[in-house]
Design an enzyme around this catalytic site. Structure first.
Site, PDB file in Angstrom:
ATOM      1  N   ASP A  22     -50.761 -50.561  31.424  1.00 50.65           N
ATOM      2  CA  ASP A  22     -52.104 -51.017  31.037  1.00 50.65           C
ATOM      3  C   ASP A  22     -52.087 -51.944  29.822  1.00 50.65           C
ATOM      4  O   ASP A  22     -52.710 -51.676  28.803  1.00 50.65           O
ATOM      5  CB  ASP A  22     -53.009 -49.807  30.781  1.00 50.65           C
ATOM      6  CG  ASP A  22     -53.212 -48.968  32.029  1.00 50.65           C
ATOM      7  OD1 ASP A  22     -54.173 -49.246  32.763  1.00 50.65           O
ATOM      8  OD2 ASP A  22     -52.399 -48.058  32.283  1.00 50.65           O
ATOM      9  N   HIS A  24     -53.243 -55.062  29.993  1.00 47.57           N
ATOM     10  CA  HIS A  24     -54.541 -55.763  30.082  1.00 47.57           C
ATOM     11  C   HIS A  24     -54.482 -57.136  29.413  1.00 47.57           C
ATOM     12  O   HIS A  24     -55.358 -57.494  28.608  1.00 47.57           O
ATOM     13  CB  HIS A  24     -55.663 -54.913  29.497  1.00 47.57           C
ATOM     14  CG  HIS A  24     -56.042 -53.756  30.365  1.00 47.57           C
ATOM     15  ND1 HIS A  24     -56.969 -53.845  31.377  1.00 47.57           N
ATOM     16  CD2 HIS A  24     -55.599 -52.474  30.384  1.00 47.57           C
ATOM     17  CE1 HIS A  24     -57.083 -52.676  31.976  1.00 47.57           C
ATOM     18  NE2 HIS A  24     -56.258 -51.823  31.404  1.00 47.57           N
ATOM     19  N   ASP A  62     -51.844 -52.815  35.819  1.00 43.87           N
ATOM     20  CA  ASP A  62     -52.799 -53.508  34.931  1.00 43.87           C
ATOM     21  C   ASP A  62     -52.085 -54.323  33.851  1.00 43.87           C
ATOM     22  O   ASP A  62     -52.431 -54.256  32.667  1.00 43.87           O
ATOM     23  CB  ASP A  62     -53.788 -52.513  34.298  1.00 43.87           C
ATOM     24  CG  ASP A  62     -54.901 -52.104  35.249  1.00 43.87           C
ATOM     25  OD1 ASP A  62     -54.983 -52.681  36.351  1.00 43.87           O
ATOM     26  OD2 ASP A  62     -55.686 -51.199  34.904  1.00 43.87           O
ATOM     27  N   ASN A 130     -55.584 -51.347  39.160  1.00 43.69           N
ATOM     28  CA  ASN A 130     -56.889 -51.611  39.769  1.00 43.69           C
ATOM     29  C   ASN A 130     -57.517 -52.895  39.245  1.00 43.69           C
ATOM     30  O   ASN A 130     -58.409 -53.458  39.879  1.00 43.69           O
ATOM     31  CB  ASN A 130     -57.845 -50.432  39.523  1.00 43.69           C
ATOM     32  CG  ASN A 130     -58.068 -50.152  38.053  1.00 43.69           C
ATOM     33  OD1 ASN A 130     -57.102 -49.965  37.302  1.00 43.69           O
ATOM     34  ND2 ASN A 130     -59.311 -50.121  37.615  1.00 43.69           N
ATOM     35  N   HIS A 131     -57.046 -53.410  38.108  1.00 45.32           N
ATOM     36  CA  HIS A 131     -57.582 -54.677  37.587  1.00 45.32           C
ATOM     37  C   HIS A 131     -56.896 -55.877  38.237  1.00 45.32           C
ATOM     38  O   HIS A 131     -57.528 -56.909  38.433  1.00 45.32           O
ATOM     39  CB  HIS A 131     -57.415 -54.743  36.063  1.00 45.32           C
ATOM     40  CG  HIS A 131     -58.471 -53.992  35.314  1.00 45.32           C
ATOM     41  ND1 HIS A 131     -59.516 -54.611  34.670  1.00 45.32           N
ATOM     42  CD2 HIS A 131     -58.653 -52.669  35.129  1.00 45.32           C
ATOM     43  CE1 HIS A 131     -60.292 -53.696  34.098  1.00 45.32           C
ATOM     44  NE2 HIS A 131     -59.779 -52.506  34.358  1.00 45.32           N
ATOM     45  N   HIS A 247     -53.100 -46.160  34.287  1.00 44.39           N
ATOM     46  CA  HIS A 247     -54.557 -46.214  34.460  1.00 44.39           C
ATOM     47  C   HIS A 247     -55.305 -45.463  33.362  1.00 44.39           C
ATOM     48  O   HIS A 247     -56.335 -45.940  32.890  1.00 44.39           O
ATOM     49  CB  HIS A 247     -54.996 -45.703  35.832  1.00 44.39           C
ATOM     50  CG  HIS A 247     -56.473 -45.856  36.086  1.00 44.39           C
ATOM     51  ND1 HIS A 247     -57.100 -47.082  36.079  1.00 44.39           N
ATOM     52  CD2 HIS A 247     -57.442 -44.949  36.335  1.00 44.39           C
ATOM     53  CE1 HIS A 247     -58.389 -46.920  36.328  1.00 44.39           C
ATOM     54  NE2 HIS A 247     -58.624 -45.641  36.470  1.00 44.39           N
ATOM     55  N   HIS A 249     -56.033 -44.506  29.698  1.00 44.58           N
ATOM     56  CA  HIS A 249     -55.757 -45.284  28.495  1.00 44.58           C
ATOM     57  C   HIS A 249     -55.364 -44.450  27.285  1.00 44.58           C
ATOM     58  O   HIS A 249     -54.823 -44.981  26.317  1.00 44.58           O
ATOM     59  CB  HIS A 249     -56.959 -46.164  28.149  1.00 44.58           C
ATOM     60  CG  HIS A 249     -57.028 -47.403  28.982  1.00 44.58           C
ATOM     61  ND1 HIS A 249     -57.631 -48.570  28.566  1.00 44.58           N
ATOM     62  CD2 HIS A 249     -56.551 -47.665  30.236  1.00 44.58           C
ATOM     63  CE1 HIS A 249     -57.532 -49.489  29.513  1.00 44.58           C
ATOM     64  NE2 HIS A 249     -56.885 -48.958  30.536  1.00 44.58           N
TER      65      HIS A 249
END
Length: 584
Positions: A22, A24, A62, A130-131, A247, A249
């Site tokens: 993650d 991002h 992600d 999922n992003h 997923h 955080h």
């Protein structure tokens, strides 16, 4: 001189793996203060991997925040991966499995360091989240761009919606054999149902099954968000040794033992705060995993470039000695209390930042104020102006909320108070479809959906919100209406009374069999995409045996190593086909 346990993990038979999830990349990249945060942290992660001379990097989904990363985002990621992951350092482990199965999303189905046209020093293996999930007719995602350019090995992509077979990437370094399993993000409700229906299979090596260290990367809800909106750890096979859970955080990177399945779970958490919630306030880490035989050691590495985040809760009713709702100038007294709390957090941030030049100067600060008991809110914009030069999020320092309340007698749709149907402190972590479901669970029968389902409507709204599919809701309604009309015509139903009766019967049959018609949903989404293309808008490419482990602070040590095997070493240009570790 090193201790026996540390020497055990420092030889040619030991895998060194950097673990992160993650990231991002690109989150708030246009923000004047926080725009560079994710890029700085990815640079730190890759630099850490190079300095520790890891065998490979494992990412748990992600990597990108947006399904369609910006040019800046893609350019930065490619530049950093090229800088840190390409070079002359030899890769000293071999791939034994069928790589055409492992890397099935590319025209170059082999691990990047075995490509004779590339010079890779640190391979990166990543599942999608999922992003940055694959969508569209081609089923591509941003990771596939990096995969096609030879910078990332994208694995764990399941093409079937009916059955999932997870085939591991089988690796060997010296005598240590590692089976790397991966499963990219799938809608939680669907995956939950597939596990229940035994439609998920994890394949194992044909030879010496007990001699492999089994590592699994997954990107799903771990916390329960609804009856089926998460994946229980008990669903996973008990032959696994370690699960890397993406997923979620919150950083819970120290491996936790699942006493039922006898494996360990590490949750690295995100490397950037994408919401101002308590879970994001936990200090951010990445992990350096060492595996030798069936033993492992996890070292926590704190991230230095992550922006500090402090959060506090204030319940105004607890300060009766200072003020009550009837106290003169109560609003000013409330502001003074909140001001003192924010100053307290800023002073704490300043102390922690001493000696950490890489940490951004302005922290994130959130004060959640419970004003239940008759208090009124004050002007948060005016309050925030006092800290505009001291915090990274001046516009949303204060968050007002009330204790959860339930409305027992909801008379009609107009009188529904949405704020009372949902716990305020949880809104930040809810998905749109969860909110839709909660709304209809709380509403009375006469405002329930008949032809549509809560899940279908929730997913259509999710497409509209997350992927900007403007016609998603309208086309779902149209498709379901057409389907219903064809059904009524086939049965010769014409009167209004008979139509209502047949709709109720169809609704009952649907509730018994398949409440959410995935075919209708996909048909509707395809129409919505076709409409968008007709308007000339840009395409959206989104949709173990007994293991004895003992903990020291950041360490985990597990069961005995297998007997010594053969390892080829070197860069290993060959071996793309089926090897002796082929799965059945």
């Amino acid at each position: 001189k090193c201790s026996p346990s540390s020497c055990l993990l420092k030889d040619e038979d030991t895998f060194k793996i950097l673990i992160a999830t993650d990231i991002h990349l690109g989150y708030l990249e246009k923000d004047a203060i926080r725009g560079q945060d994710t890029y700085n942290t990815l640079n730190e992660i890759l630099d850490c991997a190079k300095k520790n001379k890891v065998d490979f990097i494992l990412l748990g989904g992600d990597l990108f925040h947006e399904n369609k990363p910006s040019r800046r985002c893609l350019h930065s990621s490619i530049s950093m991966l090229r800088k840190y992951c390409m070079g002359d350092s030899p890769v000293t482990f071999n791939i034994l499995s069928d790589q055409t199965v492992n890397f099935n999303t590319t025209q170059f189905p082999w691990v990047n360091y075995q490509d004779e046209n590339l010079n890779i020093s640190i391979p990166v293996f990543s599942i999608h989240g999922n992003h940055d999930d694959p969508t569209g007719a081609e089923g591509l995602c941003a990771l596939d761009l990096l995969s096609a350019s030879g910078l990332v090995n994208h694995f764990g992509h399941s093409h079937s919606v009916e059955r999932i077979e997870i085939s591991p990437v089988l690796m060997q370094k010296g005598s240590t054999k590692l089976a790397l399993y991966g499963l990219g993000s799938i809608p939680d409700e669907r995956l939950y149902r597939m596990f229940v229906n035994k439609q998920v299979t994890m394949l194992r090596p044909k030879e010496d099954q007990d001699g492999w260290f089994n590592l699994f990367a997954i990107h799903q809800n771990r916390s329960k968000h609804g009856p089926t909106n998460y994946i229980p750890e008990q669903f996973l096979d008990d032959f696994l040794d370690l699960v890397v859970w993406g997923h979620e955080h919150e950083c819970l990177i120290t491996p936790a033992r699942n006493e039922q399945q006898l494996f360990y779970v590490t949750q690295p958490g995100s490397s950037v705060a994408t919401s101002l919630s308590p879970g994001e306030a936990t200090k951010k880490h990445i992990g350096l995993l060492k595996v030798k035989g069936r033993k492992m050691n996890m070292q926590k590495i704190p991230l230095k470039t992550v922006r500090q985040f402090f959060i506090q809760d204030v319940v105004l009713a607890d300060y009766e000695d200072l003020f009550t709702p009837e106290t003169p100038q109560v609003t000013k007294k409330m502001e003074d209390l909140c001001y003192a709390k924010v100053i307290e957090m800023l002073e704490e941030a300043e102390k922690e930042r001493i000696g950490c030049p890489l940490t951004p100067e302005k922290p994130l600060v959130r004060l959640r104020v419970d004003y239940s008991g008759g208090f009124e809110t004050f002007n948060t914009s005016r309050f925030s102006q006092k800290f505009v030069d001291r915090v990274a999020n001046p516009k949303d320092i204060i968050h007002f909320l009330r204790k959860r309340e339930y409305k027992d007698d909801i008379k009609d749709e107009v009188t529904i108070d949405y704020g009372k149907l949902i716990k305020p402190t949880a809104v930040g972590g809810l998905r749109v479809e969860d909110m839709v479901k909660q709304y209809f669970e709380a509403a009375e029968q006469k405002v329930q959906l008949s032809l549509l389902t809560e899940q279908g409507m929730g997913k259509a709204i999710q497409e509209y919100v997350d992927k900007d599919e403007k016609d998603a809701i309208e086309e779902l309604i149209t498709c379901q209406l057409e389907k219903t009309q064809r059904h009524l015509q086939a049965r010769g139903v014409t009167t209004e009374q008979d139509i209502d009766a047949e709709a109720r019967r169809s609704e009952h049959r649907g509730a018994v069999s398949t409440p959410f018609n995935i075919t209708v949903f996909h048909q509707a989404m395809n129409r919505a995409k076709a409409n968008r293309l007709e308007r000339g808008e840009e395409s959206v490419d989104q949709d173990m045996p007994d293991v004895d482990m003992n903990f020291a602070d950041d360490d985990v040590v597990a069961s005995p190593a297998p007997t010594r095997g053969r390892g080829r070493g070197g860069r290993g240009r060959g071996g793309r086909g089926r090897g002796k570790g082929e799965c059945c």
